[in-house]
Each structure stands twice: as C-alpha cells, then as structure tokens.
Design an enzyme around this catalytic site. Sequence first.
Site, PDB file in Angstrom:
ATOM      1  N   GLU A 144      -1.875   2.434   0.243  1.00  0.00           N
ATOM      2  CA  GLU A 144      -3.287   2.296  -0.097  1.00  0.00           C
ATOM      3  C   GLU A 144      -4.133   1.968   1.132  1.00  0.00           C
ATOM      4  O   GLU A 144      -5.312   2.267   1.192  1.00  0.00           O
ATOM      5  CB  GLU A 144      -3.430   1.182  -1.149  1.00  0.00           C
ATOM      6  CG  GLU A 144      -4.839   0.926  -1.606  1.00  0.00           C
ATOM      7  CD  GLU A 144      -4.880   0.333  -3.002  1.00  0.00           C
ATOM      8  OE1 GLU A 144      -3.971   0.613  -3.811  1.00  0.00           O
ATOM      9  OE2 GLU A 144      -5.827  -0.422  -3.294  1.00  0.00           O
ATOM     10  N   ASP A 151      -1.040   0.409  -4.107  1.00  0.00           N
ATOM     11  CA  ASP A 151      -0.816  -0.855  -4.805  1.00  0.00           C
ATOM     12  C   ASP A 151      -0.357  -0.612  -6.249  1.00  0.00           C
ATOM     13  O   ASP A 151      -0.779   0.345  -6.897  1.00  0.00           O
ATOM     14  CB  ASP A 151      -2.093  -1.700  -4.818  1.00  0.00           C
ATOM     15  CG  ASP A 151      -2.431  -2.225  -3.428  1.00  0.00           C
ATOM     16  OD1 ASP A 151      -1.641  -1.992  -2.492  1.00  0.00           O
ATOM     17  OD2 ASP A 151      -3.480  -2.872  -3.282  1.00  0.00           O
ATOM     18  N   TYR A 210      -3.544 -10.523   3.245  1.00  0.00           N
ATOM     19  CA  TYR A 210      -4.490  -9.670   2.531  1.00  0.00           C
ATOM     20  C   TYR A 210      -5.562 -10.480   1.783  1.00  0.00           C
ATOM     21  O   TYR A 210      -5.246 -11.361   0.991  1.00  0.00           O
ATOM     22  CB  TYR A 210      -3.708  -8.788   1.545  1.00  0.00           C
ATOM     23  CG  TYR A 210      -4.581  -7.878   0.748  1.00  0.00           C
ATOM     24  CD1 TYR A 210      -5.139  -6.763   1.338  1.00  0.00           C
ATOM     25  CD2 TYR A 210      -4.874  -8.147  -0.574  1.00  0.00           C
ATOM     26  CE1 TYR A 210      -5.967  -5.928   0.627  1.00  0.00           C
ATOM     27  CE2 TYR A 210      -5.702  -7.320  -1.302  1.00  0.00           C
ATOM     28  CZ  TYR A 210      -6.248  -6.220  -0.690  1.00  0.00           C
ATOM     29  OH  TYR A 210      -7.081  -5.408  -1.405  1.00  0.00           O
TER      30      TYR A 210
END
Length: 607
Positions: A7, A110, A320
């Site tokens: 992604e 994801d 993240y």
Amino acid sequence: MKVIIAEKPSVAREIAKVFGATTKKDGYMEGKGYTFTWAFGHLLQLAPPQEYGFYGWNVQNLPMLPPKFKLSIRKVKTKEGMVDDPSVKKQLDIIKGLFDEATEIIVATDAGREGELIFRYIYYYLKCKKPFKRLWISSQTDEAIKEGFRNLKPGSDYDTLFNSAHCRSQSDWLVGMNATQALSLSSGTRAVLSLGRVQTPTLAMICSRFLENKNFVPQLYYQAAIQVDKEGQTFRAMSVESYKTKEEAQKIIDDVEDVASGFPTGGYVINVEAKPRKEPPPLLHDLSSLQQEANKKKGFTADQTLTLLQGLYESKLVTYPRTGSRYIGDDVFAEVPALLAKFTNHPDFGKQANLLLQSKLNKRSVNAKKVTDHHAILPTGETAHQLTPDKQAIYDLVVGRMLEAFNQDCIKEVTKITVESGSKFTASGTVIHTAGWRAIFNEADEEKKDEENASLPKVVQGEHLPVTNKALLEKQTKPKPLYNEASLLKALETAGKEIDDEELRYAMKESGLGTPATRAAIIETLIKRDYILREKKNLVPTATGLSVYNVVKSQKIAQAELTGTWEKRLEEIRSGASVADFQEEIKTYTRTITRELLQAGTLMKNT
DNA sequence: GCAAGGTC
C-alpha cells in the site's frame, strides 16, 4: 517473476528486507526473483461527474447516476485547476510495467477493506489479468511477514471484501456529489455547500452543541462551605447538599458551630475514609489520542499534528502514524526493552528510561488481538537530529507516552472526611503515594475537581476541631462546553455509541465517524467551506454552517446512524450478501435526498 | 466547484 505490491513504500521495504532483496530501482525494489513495488494509498478514484457526461453544475443532470463507474488518476490542485498527479501517473506506469512482466502478483496492501480497494482499483484500471494471491497480516514484524508468505490466500477469497469496498466508495460518491450539487444549486448562493455521509453529521454535532451551549439557561444554586483547622493546617469542607434558594443555604450557615459563634471546637469528625486507588497507565497512542493530547497540551490542530507526525515517520523516527490501534503485539513488545535502552541518555526522559528498564514492564498496551492493520505509535529508536521545535514536541509526546504506558500504576490515596457542624460537610483529597507512570510528565491530574483539597491533614474519627471560617457559595449550572479539536475527535471516534438500535451501534463500534486517516481532513474541509471556524481553541459554526444545518438537521445525511446502516450492509456484503440490492437502495436514497434538497435549499435564501 | 478514502 513474482511482483509484490504494498500500500505504501515503507511496507514494501519491510517485506523486501525479509526476503533479503536490496536492489533499489525507481519505484520498486528487486532481489531473489521477486520485485517489490508500492502504491501511495489510493492512486485511483471514482471519476468525477464530467467523465459520465454530466457537465457543469446543472439541475438537469440531477440526480447523477452513472450507469457504470469509471476510474481516474488521483488529481492534484495546480494553477491550471485539477490535473492528474504526476507522481501517481509515474508510479502507475512503473506498476504496469512490472505487472506486464509478472507471472503472479502478491497483494500486500493493508489487510482491510480500503487496502483491498487500493489494489483492485489499480488491477482493474490497468486491465491486468495476471493471477494474484493475497498476503493477509496484521503486524509487520519479520516473523509475521514470513508466516504470512507461508500462508498466502487465493485472491478470490477477498472478492466480497472488494465488493463491500467498492459499494462504500460508490455510495459516498452518489450521495455526496448529488447532495452537494442539489443544495448548492437550490440555495442560490454561488458558494459550494458540500454535504456528505461523514462531514454533514460532523457539522451537525458542532452546530447542535453550539446552539445548546448558546441557549443554555444557567440555574443558580447554593452551597455552604466551612474551613476546619487541624493544628494549624486548614482544609475546606462543603455541605453535602446543594440548595435551590439562598435562604435554605443560609440556614445551614447559621447552624455552623464556628469559633466566631462561640464554639471553640464545633467541628465533629464523624467519618474518615482513606482508600488506596490504583490508576493504570494510559494506553500507547493511536493517531487520534495523540492529536487530542497535542491539541490540549500544545494547541496543535489535528491537521498540524498529522503533518508533523508524517514528517517524523518519513525520517524513520516513529512507526506508522495513521493507526487506529493503541496496542502492540507480543512480537513488538519483545523489542521494547532494547527500544527503551536507546533513550537512557535522553535529556528529559533518560532517568525515567533507566528506571523503567530495571522494573517489570506494564503490559496493559500489549494485546495482539487489538492490533488492527497497524499497531500503536512508537518511536523507532533512530537518533533524532535537530528537529524543529514543533516536531520535537510531537516526538516527545510519543516517547513520553511509551515511557508512561510501560510504567507502573500510580498509587493514590483518596481520603474523604465527613465533619458535622450543624449539618454534614465533606472534604476530599488525593495524595499520590507512588507516582508510577505519572512521574514521566509530572503533571497534575487534569480531572481533579477544583473543590478538591490537594492534601488533607491526618484527622481521626471522633475528633472535635475548630471551624475557623464559613461561607455561602453561589454557583451556576454549566452548559456542555463547545467542541474543540480534541473533544470533537473523541466524539467522532465514539459517534454511534449512543445509537438506540443495537445492530447499528454494533456496526459502528469499531469505526465511529470517518477514520483516523481522514478526521483531520474533515475538520479542514468544514473550515474551507466556511461552515465552521476556530475561535480560540473552540470550533464554532458560521452563519453559513448554521443555515446548512437548519436545512439538513432532521435528514438522514446529518445523522451518524447513516454510517451505521451502511456499515451493517457492507459487512453483510462482505459475508456474501447481494451487492445489487444495496446499490439499488443507495440509488433510491440518492433520488430522494436530491429531490428533497432541491426543494429545501430554496428555504435557505430566506434564512 | 462537489464525497470519503488512502498516502507522499
């Protein structure tokens, strides 16, 4: 050759590392017979109205119901208007080249609805026919990635997930585009009056709270307070009851047996309760909780915090950022001691990091089942160089929270003293015995009520103490406060918790309104539309915002329940229910709301 | 000119 598509670049790099592939190319990596490429989130979006022949903003076009949706490259705003984002175009070309060469594609976007959509939109846009398998992992540690590759799923296992994602996307387009044009056109103003499944309930929350606050009529009430003296140390005790009239409270005051009224020890201690209370550390941060804390402590907007945090992520200083989980798995937890060791020389937190390394770590934030696509935000342990003050502030909130989350409980003693002097009065106070996690930032408990004494003298039941002062206090009931960014973010997360319908509430329980990645943008959209503005730290509606609210407030589009209804249906689609039925319902709803808004907007001219 | 979703 097998192509793995992630992604975002960071995930592709992680996977390539596990494979031992290190050759960097433009837009991908390769090695060991694999290539590793990536998207940047959604590269493609449902094409705008003009691509279906709906030119301009025109009542004749409404409702716009494209017979078949098209995809177009993500746009970027330039001086010449909206154009295809060149970096997206370039990456798509790279992906196309790799897919053309591929024998098989491995989908590593994801593990969720949007991740599936990101890949499928690329796959279908490129008209790719190559077979694909799905990597489905919920943590990006080496072991999790290896295990995921040993256990690849057939791509078609996720067809229904794609169906639900595609429905979500189309439904938002149909309702949002049509409602926006309908209201904008009928209002007769030249402004864009946007509406949508997420932004409109958010606007409604801000407006309804604003009106409730503005129209609140404070009620006066009265309380009696006394000051009690224990060997020179005084404390304040409040009447147990509060009173609607001044006379009632005055009677309580008159009955107080204070020193001035001729009672040397007129305060009789009838009860002393001292209870230890354990206060567990806060959980690690997800994006929303960090945005809330940064707003409270530093006054940053949600958008500023996201931008700063993204910068830290791009410099590899934090994990993240757009995560919705406040937990980590056992695999990440195993790395925590080594991570803490990197902070033992930190100017502010070094001492605390050392102490923490010598004690047993609190595992409250460790729960693999509560880790979704991404785990909670942690520092990576890389050395930070010369951060801007704002970035440093966010970084310190992340590091500080890590030290708090793995720390020990704070042990407090909560004392409640009941004194009789004519009538009953109580005093409460909290003493911290062991600071535990509270030592990190060493801040006062924000929830502490203003009536609370910081600490109380040692008194025992049966004592007779002098009452050295008394006072009649006039107080007012207070309205719910206006929303600020912190309280709004929290309200968006929990929107739906008060929905009566149990099924809808359940459907929304994990989601709320919007997603961690989009909530800051929602606030900015409402500001850009001139619906709301920042007034000090508060978010308040403008006249435009209030008149839009007045038009739509009782409509479905202004209710958080709409998301609940959709989520329930989308979950059914994911389990195999008919796509066509839901699409038909959405079309019907689109026709209805378009018609209603074309009429309702005309009312705005008169408001 | 417009949605909500994702990300550099």
